[in-house]
Design a protein around this motif. Structure first.
Motif, PDB file in Angstrom:
ATOM      1  N   LYS A   1      31.833  48.882   0.762  1.00 24.50           N
ATOM      2  CA  LYS A   1      31.246  50.202   0.963  1.00 24.50           C
ATOM      3  C   LYS A   1      31.443  51.068  -0.269  1.00 24.50           C
ATOM      4  CE  LYS A   1      31.194  50.423   5.963  1.00 24.50           C
ATOM      5  NZ  LYS A   1      31.900  50.840   7.174  1.00 24.50           N
TER       6      LYS A   1
ATOM      7  N   ASN B   1      28.818  51.280  -2.935  1.00 25.07           N
ATOM      8  CA  ASN B   1      27.612  52.061  -2.717  1.00 25.07           C
ATOM      9  C   ASN B   1      27.693  53.480  -3.252  1.00 25.07           C
ATOM     10  OD1 ASN B   1      26.158  50.039  -1.512  1.00 25.07           O
ATOM     11  ND2 ASN B   1      27.010  50.469   0.507  1.00 25.07           N
TER      12      ASN B   1
ATOM     13  N   TYR C   1      30.182  41.970  -9.034  1.00 23.96           N
ATOM     14  CA  TYR C   1      29.483  42.572  -7.898  1.00 23.96           C
ATOM     15  C   TYR C   1      29.079  41.504  -6.888  1.00 23.96           C
ATOM     16  CZ  TYR C   1      29.170  47.457  -9.264  1.00 23.96           C
ATOM     17  OH  TYR C   1      29.479  48.769  -9.534  1.00 23.96           O
TER      18      TYR C   1
ATOM     19  N   LEU D   1      30.242  41.323  -3.012  1.00 24.00           N
ATOM     20  CA  LEU D   1      29.218  41.457  -1.977  1.00 24.00           C
ATOM     21  C   LEU D   1      28.953  40.150  -1.249  1.00 24.00           C
ATOM     22  CD1 LEU D   1      26.765  43.708  -3.987  1.00 24.00           C
ATOM     23  CD2 LEU D   1      28.086  44.370  -1.971  1.00 24.00           C
TER      24      LEU D   1
ATOM     25  N   PHE E   1      19.575  44.236 -11.395  1.00 23.15           N
ATOM     26  CA  PHE E   1      20.974  44.649 -11.495  1.00 23.15           C
ATOM     27  C   PHE E   1      21.200  45.454 -12.763  1.00 23.15           C
ATOM     28  CE2 PHE E   1      25.291  44.023 -13.093  1.00 23.15           C
ATOM     29  CZ  PHE E   1      26.036  44.427 -12.000  1.00 23.15           C
TER      30      PHE E   1
ATOM     31  N   LYS F   1      19.567  48.960 -12.625  1.00 20.03           N
ATOM     32  CA  LYS F   1      20.284  49.891 -11.764  1.00 20.03           C
ATOM     33  C   LYS F   1      21.616  50.305 -12.383  1.00 20.03           C
ATOM     34  CE  LYS F   1      21.614  50.472  -6.942  1.00 20.03           C
ATOM     35  NZ  LYS F   1      21.264  50.071  -5.571  1.00 20.03           N
ATOM     36  N   MET F   2      22.324  49.336 -12.911  1.00 18.00           N
ATOM     37  CA  MET F   2      23.637  49.602 -13.478  1.00 18.00           C
ATOM     38  C   MET F   2      23.541  50.538 -14.677  1.00 18.00           C
ATOM     39  SD  MET F   2      26.662  49.161 -12.860  1.00 18.00           S
ATOM     40  CE  MET F   2      27.009  47.794 -11.812  1.00 18.00           C
TER      41      MET F   2
ATOM     42  N   TYR G   1      23.088  54.213 -13.966  1.00 10.67           N
ATOM     43  CA  TYR G   1      24.237  55.051 -13.631  1.00 10.67           C
ATOM     44  C   TYR G   1      24.741  55.831 -14.841  1.00 10.67           C
ATOM     45  CZ  TYR G   1      24.669  52.584  -9.159  1.00 10.67           C
ATOM     46  OH  TYR G   1      24.444  52.066  -7.903  1.00 10.67           O
TER      47      TYR G   1
ATOM     48  N   GLN H   1      25.199  57.832  -5.509  1.00  6.10           N
ATOM     49  CA  GLN H   1      23.951  58.202  -4.850  1.00  6.10           C
ATOM     50  C   GLN H   1      24.284  59.070  -3.648  1.00  6.10           C
ATOM     51  OE1 GLN H   1      22.418  54.355  -4.445  1.00  6.10           O
ATOM     52  NE2 GLN H   1      23.824  53.653  -2.880  1.00  6.10           N
ATOM     53  N   GLN H   2      23.387  59.942  -3.341  1.00  6.48           N
ATOM     54  CA  GLN H   2      23.712  60.971  -2.364  1.00  6.48           C
ATOM     55  C   GLN H   2      23.514  60.523  -0.926  1.00  6.48           C
ATOM     56  OE1 GLN H   2      25.335  62.699  -3.896  1.00  6.48           O
ATOM     57  NE2 GLN H   2      24.485  63.388  -5.815  1.00  6.48           N
ATOM     58  N   GLY H   3      22.361  59.916  -0.637  1.00  8.24           N
ATOM     59  CA  GLY H   3      22.092  59.626   0.760  1.00  8.24           C
ATOM     60  C   GLY H   3      21.511  60.856   1.421  1.00  8.24           C
ATOM     61  N   TRP H   4      22.324  61.851   1.663  1.00  9.05           N
ATOM     62  CA  TRP H   4      21.817  63.114   2.174  1.00  9.05           C
ATOM     63  C   TRP H   4      22.031  64.134   1.091  1.00  9.05           C
ATOM     64  CZ3 TRP H   4      18.853  63.611   6.316  1.00  9.05           C
ATOM     65  CH2 TRP H   4      18.874  62.583   7.277  1.00  9.05           C
TER      66      TRP H   4
ATOM     67  N   ASN I   1      25.918  58.744   5.655  1.00  9.67           N
ATOM     68  CA  ASN I   1      25.099  57.972   4.723  1.00  9.67           C
ATOM     69  C   ASN I   1      24.820  56.551   5.175  1.00  9.67           C
ATOM     70  OD1 ASN I   1      24.715  60.018   2.884  1.00  9.67           O
ATOM     71  ND2 ASN I   1      26.647  59.592   1.858  1.00  9.67           N
TER      72      ASN I   1
ATOM     73  N   LEU J   1      27.128  68.665   6.725  1.00 13.97           N
ATOM     74  CA  LEU J   1      26.972  68.551   5.281  1.00 13.97           C
ATOM     75  C   LEU J   1      27.231  69.864   4.561  1.00 13.97           C
ATOM     76  CD1 LEU J   1      23.787  66.328   5.299  1.00 13.97           C
ATOM     77  CD2 LEU J   1      26.054  65.652   4.521  1.00 13.97           C
TER      78      LEU J   1
ATOM     79  N   LYS K   1      25.055  72.186   4.059  1.00 18.49           N
ATOM     80  CA  LYS K   1      23.914  72.630   3.259  1.00 18.49           C
ATOM     81  C   LYS K   1      22.619  72.534   4.064  1.00 18.49           C
ATOM     82  CE  LYS K   1      23.010  68.160   1.059  1.00 18.49           C
ATOM     83  NZ  LYS K   1      23.131  67.399  -0.193  1.00 18.49           N
TER      84      LYS K   1
ATOM     85  N   LEU L   1      18.723  71.613   4.892  1.00 17.35           N
ATOM     86  CA  LEU L   1      17.843  70.472   4.632  1.00 17.35           C
ATOM     87  C   LEU L   1      16.410  70.882   4.898  1.00 17.35           C
ATOM     88  CD1 LEU L   1      19.967  67.777   6.502  1.00 17.35           C
ATOM     89  CD2 LEU L   1      19.830  68.131   4.027  1.00 17.35           C
TER      90      LEU L   1
ATOM     91  N   LYS M   1      12.735  61.200   7.562  1.00 16.14           N
ATOM     92  CA  LYS M   1      13.818  60.269   7.320  1.00 16.14           C
ATOM     93  C   LYS M   1      14.480  59.827   8.626  1.00 16.14           C
ATOM     94  CE  LYS M   1      17.814  59.613   4.335  1.00 16.14           C
ATOM     95  NZ  LYS M   1      18.398  60.027   3.044  1.00 16.14           N
TER      96      LYS M   1
ATOM     97  N   GLN N   1      21.383  52.232   5.372  1.00 16.29           N
ATOM     98  CA  GLN N   1      20.793  51.882   4.084  1.00 16.29           C
ATOM     99  C   GLN N   1      21.789  51.005   3.340  1.00 16.29           C
ATOM    100  OE1 GLN N   1      19.878  55.749   2.847  1.00 16.29           O
ATOM    101  NE2 GLN N   1      21.949  56.420   2.507  1.00 16.29           N
ATOM    102  N   GLN N   2      21.263  50.154   2.554  1.00 16.86           N
ATOM    103  CA  GLN N   2      22.127  49.132   1.976  1.00 16.86           C
ATOM    104  C   GLN N   2      22.852  49.582   0.719  1.00 16.86           C
ATOM    105  OE1 GLN N   2      22.481  47.415   4.161  1.00 16.86           O
ATOM    106  NE2 GLN N   2      20.668  46.669   5.156  1.00 16.86           N
ATOM    107  N   GLY N   3      22.107  50.200  -0.216  1.00 18.09           N
ATOM    108  CA  GLY N   3      22.739  50.501  -1.493  1.00 18.09           C
ATOM    109  C   GLY N   3      22.682  49.256  -2.373  1.00 18.09           C
ATOM    110  N   TRP N   4      23.435  48.248  -2.014  1.00 14.37           N
ATOM    111  CA  TRP N   4      23.326  46.973  -2.729  1.00 14.37           C
ATOM    112  C   TRP N   4      22.807  45.971  -1.749  1.00 14.37           C
ATOM    113  CZ3 TRP N   4      23.552  46.540  -7.837  1.00 14.37           C
ATOM    114  CH2 TRP N   4      24.206  47.553  -8.559  1.00 14.37           C
TER     115      TRP N   4
END
Lengths: 248, 248
Positions: free
Chosen positions: A163, A166, A188, A192, A201, A204-205, A208, A245-248, B166, B192, B194, B196, B204, B245-248
């Motif tokens: 986790k 992510n 990674y 994973l 990969f 994306k990397m 960052y 990454q935020q997500g929300w 998330n 959060l 904040k 939206l 979403k 959501q996966q992320g990776w």
DNA sequence: TTAGATGTGTGTCGATGTGACACAATGTAG
DNA sequence: CTACATTGTGTCACATCGACACACATCTAA
């Protein structure tokens, strides 16, 4: 394991550390071979009465690896009364020359706080403790039988680490100063447990913004030589702090 | 707080629960007003010698709210020796009529395991414990002064909850059977901290595929009536399990 | 009765991110 | 010098995301 230790340790509390390293494109875990059993164990220890639990984990880590300034993270506390194994602990006491009756502090039920650490494999010097006859790195893919609930603890550590990928960068603590993109990718992939597309990969990397590409390329490989990269320490720290990454 | 409790509780260990509810479009936290201090505290308790730590948390939760089958999650263990407050605990003992010297089990250093719970506000019946004179919901935005490190614990619970948003759905445990999209959005916004965008939120959220829109619309509002929604229990459970959501 | 205010249902547009994939470049082994 | 393995780089279609417009429903105030 002196009897007077009852007076200096926080009763019924221990810490266990899942110490991850990376070598030969393989994820490694540091384990101890118990004298008292034909199984291996996660490095662990007890907490002094006036010691912060986290400091105890740091102390365990340093005793087993010789390393300081390590990435350490608490991930879960294991509080099932059935997790303690009085039989094992009695054998453990015997292995250090102590005969004890059921009221002995070490034979009580223990709660353990789990920490995982990411360390520089090549800098660590594995060192057994008093209850173990060996301290060694094990390939994450082929772990031996573990005592008590240590398999479960390891599993939970891995879950947390996955986790973490992510929303936090990984690698600064596990890889040498300079490394290639494929090496980072193997790291990674091992964590994973699945293959990743090489090109995606990299994209994306690099996105960052925490990597610096060096002029130098790896030498002595039987194909096109990959570039070396290093982490941008400052930007890495910012990414650790703020998340990726935020997500929300 | 009898002296014999030393024999039945796991020494130096407690659990504290951050119990979240949602009402009037506000996030709420259940707190206890201490008899022994002019401050409030998170509901907490001790762990019986043969009790699973998680079961102790469930027990605390049920005693304070009357609720069963609650969403409960361990988030951190607090092990700073300085977090214990002997002065407060002595006053606490006095408040239940116990005079004790420094060796009393309750005056030792305590480690606490933090859990947070998401509960149905309207179904809960707040109930003080022996050491408190009141048990009440507080608006998350305007919390009173808390004892010891409880403010810190609360902060950490919120952090964890935010991260949970998330990759896991939230709401099934906090909202009534049927609810409107704006209500769900307020919940997210409060957690959060904040605002939206209304339309993006809906897109979403619906994309997760865990909501069913009902025929019925809310009544008695001074504007266009919003639809009611309910969670699809099965799909919700799957989403909890697999992540969003996966992320990776 | 009607205009206004408020807040909802739905859709669009452009920027960005993601998964799948192709092709040229480079160094070693034979 | 050729075959091979592996890297550097780029493209394309598609999904996702943030910002935003417009029509609709319901109460309130004039």
């Amino acid at each position: 394991m002196l009897h007077e230790e009852e007076a200096i340790f926080q009763p019924g509390l221990s810490v266990d550390c899942v110490i991850f390293g990376f070598h030969d494109n393989q994820l490694k875990v540091l384990l101890l071979k118990m004298k008292a059993a034909d199984k291996w164990a996660l490095p662990g220890g007890f907490v002094y009465k006036e010691e912060d639990v986290e400091d105890a984990a740091v102390r365990v880590l340093q005793s087993r690896t010789g390393l300081r300034n390590i990435f350490l993270q608490q991930f879960h506390t294991f509080g099932d009364p059935a997790r303690s194994n009085r039989k094992l602990n009695r054998a453990l006491l015997r292995s250090v020359g102590v005969q004890a009756d059921d009221s002995h502090w070490f034979l009580q039920r223990f709660i353990t706080v789990g920490y995982y650490a990411l360390v520089d494999f090549s800098g660590a010097v594995p060192q057994p403790d008093a209850t173990s006859e060996a301290c060694a790195w094990w390939d994450f893919q082929e772990m031996p039988a573990l005592v008590m609930d240590h398999q479960h603890i390891l599993q939970k550590a891995l879950e947390t680490l996955r986790k973490q990928l992510n929303d936090q960068p990984i690698g600064y603590n596990l890889l040498p100063e300079k490394f290639t993109m494929p090496e980072l990718q193997r790291l990674y992939e091992t964590i994973l447990g699945k293959q990743l597309d090489r090109r995606n990969f990299q994209r994306k990397m690099l996105g960052y913004g925490i990597l610096n590409r060096l002029e130098e390329r790896k030498q002595g490989v039987a194909h096109k030589a990959p570039y070396y990269y290093s982490f941008d320490k400052e930007k890495y720290a910012v990414a650790l702090e703020n998340g990726l990454q935020q997500g929300w």
